[in-house]
Design an enzyme around this catalytic site. Structure first.
Site, PDB file in Angstrom:
ATOM      1  N   LYS A 105      36.287  49.411  42.587  1.00  0.00           N
ATOM      2  CA  LYS A 105      35.643  48.597  41.553  1.00  0.00           C
ATOM      3  C   LYS A 105      35.910  47.129  41.794  1.00  0.00           C
ATOM      4  O   LYS A 105      37.024  46.769  42.151  1.00  0.00           O
ATOM      5  CB  LYS A 105      36.212  48.995  40.187  1.00  0.00           C
ATOM      6  N   ILE A 144      33.457  43.285  40.750  1.00  0.00           N
ATOM      7  CA  ILE A 144      32.209  42.525  40.930  1.00  0.00           C
ATOM      8  C   ILE A 144      32.331  41.623  42.150  1.00  0.00           C
ATOM      9  O   ILE A 144      31.325  41.207  42.713  1.00  0.00           O
ATOM     10  CB  ILE A 144      31.873  41.662  39.693  1.00  0.00           C
ATOM     11  N   ASP A 145      33.577  41.305  42.556  1.00  0.00           N
ATOM     12  CA  ASP A 145      33.792  40.327  43.634  1.00  0.00           C
ATOM     13  C   ASP A 145      33.239  40.789  44.985  1.00  0.00           C
ATOM     14  O   ASP A 145      33.010  39.974  45.872  1.00  0.00           O
ATOM     15  CB  ASP A 145      35.289  40.032  43.796  1.00  0.00           C
ATOM     16  N   GLY A 178      34.210  35.488  41.568  1.00  0.00           N
ATOM     17  CA  GLY A 178      34.321  36.177  42.846  1.00  0.00           C
ATOM     18  C   GLY A 178      35.710  36.066  43.425  1.00  0.00           C
ATOM     19  O   GLY A 178      35.982  36.531  44.514  1.00  0.00           O
ATOM     20  N   GLY A 219      39.567  43.439  36.167  1.00  0.00           N
ATOM     21  CA  GLY A 219      38.390  42.860  35.521  1.00  0.00           C
ATOM     22  C   GLY A 219      37.282  43.884  35.320  1.00  0.00           C
ATOM     23  O   GLY A 219      37.124  44.812  36.119  1.00  0.00           O
ATOM     24  N   ARG A 266      45.707  44.425  33.379  1.00  0.00           N
ATOM     25  CA  ARG A 266      46.125  44.018  34.730  1.00  0.00           C
ATOM     26  C   ARG A 266      47.602  44.303  35.004  1.00  0.00           C
ATOM     27  O   ARG A 266      48.178  43.746  35.936  1.00  0.00           O
ATOM     28  CB  ARG A 266      45.853  42.524  34.934  1.00  0.00           C
ATOM     29  N   ASP A 317      44.023  45.110  44.551  1.00  0.00           N
ATOM     30  CA  ASP A 317      45.403  45.148  44.050  1.00  0.00           C
ATOM     31  C   ASP A 317      45.684  46.445  43.296  1.00  0.00           C
ATOM     32  O   ASP A 317      46.736  47.062  43.475  1.00  0.00           O
ATOM     33  CB  ASP A 317      45.662  43.957  43.127  1.00  0.00           C
TER      34      ASP A 317
HETATM   35  P1  FBP Z   1      39.026  42.261  39.647  1.00  0.00           P
HETATM   36  O1  FBP Z   1      39.460  41.752  40.974  1.00  0.00           O
HETATM   37  O2  FBP Z   1      40.097  42.865  38.852  1.00  0.00           O
HETATM   38  O3  FBP Z   1      37.843  43.168  39.755  1.00  0.00           O
HETATM   39  O4  FBP Z   1      38.549  41.007  38.776  1.00  0.00           O
HETATM   40  C1  FBP Z   1      37.440  40.283  39.104  1.00  0.00           C
HETATM   41  C2  FBP Z   1      37.342  39.003  38.333  1.00  0.00           C
HETATM   42  O5  FBP Z   1      36.182  39.025  37.545  1.00  0.00           O
HETATM   43  C3  FBP Z   1      37.364  37.792  39.267  1.00  0.00           C
HETATM   44  O6  FBP Z   1      36.084  37.513  39.769  1.00  0.00           O
HETATM   45  C4  FBP Z   1      37.915  36.718  38.384  1.00  0.00           C
HETATM   46  O7  FBP Z   1      38.560  35.707  39.127  1.00  0.00           O
HETATM   47  C5  FBP Z   1      38.916  37.457  37.543  1.00  0.00           C
HETATM   48  O8  FBP Z   1      38.453  38.779  37.463  1.00  0.00           O
HETATM   49  C6  FBP Z   1      39.060  36.886  36.157  1.00  0.00           C
HETATM   50  O9  FBP Z   1      40.107  37.535  35.528  1.00  0.00           O
HETATM   51  P2  FBP Z   1      40.305  37.650  33.961  1.00  0.00           P
HETATM   52  O10 FBP Z   1      39.342  38.688  33.484  1.00  0.00           O
HETATM   53  O11 FBP Z   1      41.706  38.115  33.826  1.00  0.00           O
HETATM   54  O12 FBP Z   1      40.015  36.325  33.377  1.00  0.00           O
END
Ligand code: FBP
Length: 555
Positions: free
Chosen positions: A202, A204-205, A251, A81, A145, A176
């Site tokens: 990296k 935001i969570d 998050g 993300g 991803r 991950d």
């Molecule tokens: P990361 O763990 O890859 O940093 O992603 C964070 C996040 O923003 C989560 O808070 C959220 O659940 C997820 O990505 C949403 O994923 P997507 O962008 O695939 O909809």
């Protein structure tokens, strides 16, 4: 290009560097700590990472760094993300590479880890970097991803590295993606391929953190963006006095974002998934907690309020946790049968037939939309896509029902009208705050220094973050040190352990000490928009979480 005045101004911002990194490259040296251990499952991890396991912690210091001036070719991947500051990581990496040797080159792999496997690459030069300095987003090279996991994917990645003569691959990602970075590093070592792999923390969570990684980048800007919006909604609620706002916050599993936003904005209710799990609370306990606040405020003539809901809540309610584990097993074990089904009704039916009685009863009791959302595709790392489960709407329905019962019993006389919100994507690509702009640039620079020193299997780190940037301490943390084994897609896998909210940690304790008053009174706090220019105590202030964890003053 028609760019905004702020974007133009941000091009001119010079990120602050830690003292050790601000020196000339030949004066940047490394010091090493003792051997390290994984968090758990050490024998299993030693077997998976025979070379990388146990490497020492590294600190970048002022000293003799003659070797740092080599010409390097480095590839960079943005993974997962978006998080504010990604472009500054690339800029810091580029600045480090060029400071070390102007002949060094930076290659961007496009669209995440898949870009390395498929060799979708682009040369990143100074002109391009200058277009993206201090801006949000990952659009310079894109993200993805894809998980590099099959022998073919590893072999193809190695082929690309060989063909391009890469000295290192920098993986900018969360838990991950950095687990993947560790596996890639070990694979290159086993292939005697002289290419390092260095991660950058990296997300935001905020859940990729430990003693040495004080925060992941992007958490600062994202939470400040959400807190601005929550503050605005609180003011609207207190002005109109007619709505309860239920706000789900991104998050993933951890509630760090919800907790930080609560500390910044003082809502009436903020749920913390980790506390709900520890107290083994049910959905009706949670509904009851919200209703207590609704009723108490209504008794004082305030039929309005704000509730914060962490995105991953549902996975932490014990009954749902069991249901989700069972669903994951059914979806993994019977993937082919499930995929062949024609529509949602058939899929729900199929799942119900394969669940045990308890889980099936719970699943059947849920609104149809939630049933569908719970069986949507898992992400490539096996996680439920919690951002797509509308917990905020589920809670509104349950609260309405409970209030109707209370009204019938004569213990509630107020009115309840609600609004549902989900804040997630709004915060992931904001212009990085000064904190994230500085932190990310320093992380990128540190990733270059670790690469120049020939290291692999490390996560770049910058510590002491509650102090001014010049006092920050840069270095590297061995990836295996943050790992344990966990069940994913039905089998045991090495993973970097997610840092969840600690109930004995200072941020949670500060929240717990204040929330009883917030539940009944209107104690809203309005953080306002992120400020990029002005006094340091307004513009450079880190998150409340970081200040509380570091025991720093919060004036
Ligand atoms: P990361 O763990 O890859 O940093 O992603 C964070 C996040 O923003 C989560 O808070 C959220 O659940 C997820 O990505 C949403 O994923 P997507 O962008 O695939 O909809």
């Amino acid at each position: 290009m028609d760019i905004s005045p702020l974007q133009r101004a941000r091009y001119g911002y010079s990120p602050k560097l830690p003292k050790a990194l601000a020196a000339k490259p030949e004066q940047i040296a490394l010091t090493f700590g003792g051997a390290t251990e994984a968090l758990d499952d050490r024998d299993a991890l030693k077997a998976i990472f025979p070379v990388n396991y146990g490497k020492p912690l590294v600190t970048l210091v002022h000293g003799n760094g003659e070797g740092m001036k080599k010409r390097l070719i480095v590839g960079v991947i943005l993974s997962g993300g978006q998080a504010p500051g990604g472009h500054n990581v690339i800029a810091g990496l580029f600045d480090g590479l060029k400071a070390g040797n102007p002949e060094s080159r930076l290659i961007g792999f496009r669209g995440g880890p898949g870009g390395l496997v498929e060799d979708k690459a682009m040369e990143i030069d100074a002109a391009m970097i200058d277009l993206y300095r201090n801006t949000g987003g990952f659009d310079m090279i894109g993200s993805g991803r894809t998980k590099i996991e099959t022998p073919e994917q590893f072999a193809k990645s190695a082929g690309v590295v060989r063909a391009r003569g890469l000295d290192a691959v920098i993986v900018v990602g969360g838990d991950d993606s950095n687990t993947n970075a560790a596996l890639l590093s070990e694979y290159f070592l086993s292939e005697k391929l002289p290419c390092g792999v260095i991660g950058v923390p990296k997300t935001i969570d905020g859940d990729l953190k430990n003693e040495f990684i004080e925060t992941s980048f992007g958490f600062d800007t994202a939470t400040k963006t959400y807190a601005e919006l929550i503050g605005n909604i609180e003011r609207d609620a207190a002005s109109a006095r007619k709505y309860w706002h239920f706000i789900k916050l991104m998050g993933r599993s951890a509630s760090h974002i919800a907790l930080e936003c609560a500390l910044q904005t003082h809502p009436n209710v903020a749920l913390v998934s980790e506390e709900i799990e520890a107290g083994k609370l049910t959905l009706s306990d949670i509904t009851e907690e919200i209703c207590r606040s609704v009723v108490a405020r209504s008794d004082k003539g305030m039929n309005f309020g704000v509730v914060l809901i962490p995105e991953g809540l549902i996975e932490f309610i014990p009954e749902f946790k069991i249901l989700i584990t069972r669903l994951n097993e059914v979806l993994a074990e019977q993937a082919d049968g499930f995929k062949s089904l024609a529509n949602d009704a058939a899929r729900v039916d199929f799942v119900l037939k394969n669940l045990d009685i308890q889980s099936a009863t719970l699943y059947r009791s849920l609104p149809q939309e939630i049933q569908k959302q719970l069986i949507m595709d898992r992400d490539p790392h096996g996680n439920v896509q919690v951002s797509r489960i509308e917990t905020e709407k589920l809670l509104i329905v349950l609260v309405e029902k409970r209030l109707a019962t209370l009204k019938a019993a004569g213990s509630y006389t107020g009115s309840f009208s609600s609004q549902a919100h989900f804040f997630g994507y709004e915060g992931r690509c904001a212009f990085p705050s000064n904190f994230d702009a500085d932190y990310c640039h320093a992380l990128g620079f540190a990733a270059w220094a670790l690469t120049a020193a020939g290291l692999t299997g490390y996560l770049a780190s910058v510590r002491n973050l509650s102090a001014p940037a010049s006092h920050w301490i840069a270095g590297g943390v061995p990836l295996t040190m943050m790992m344990n084994m966990e069940r994913r897609h039905g089998s045991d896998k090495p993973v970097i352990r997610k840092a969840l909210v600690e109930l004995d940690g200072e941020p949670f304790k500060a929240f717990a000490a204040a929330r009883a008053v917030w539940a009944v009174e209107t104690s809203y706090r309005f953080p306002g928009a992120i400020q990029y220019y002005g006094p340091a105590d307004v513009c450079d202030r880190p998150t409340e979480t970081l200040l509380l964890e570091k025991g720093a003053p919060r004036i």
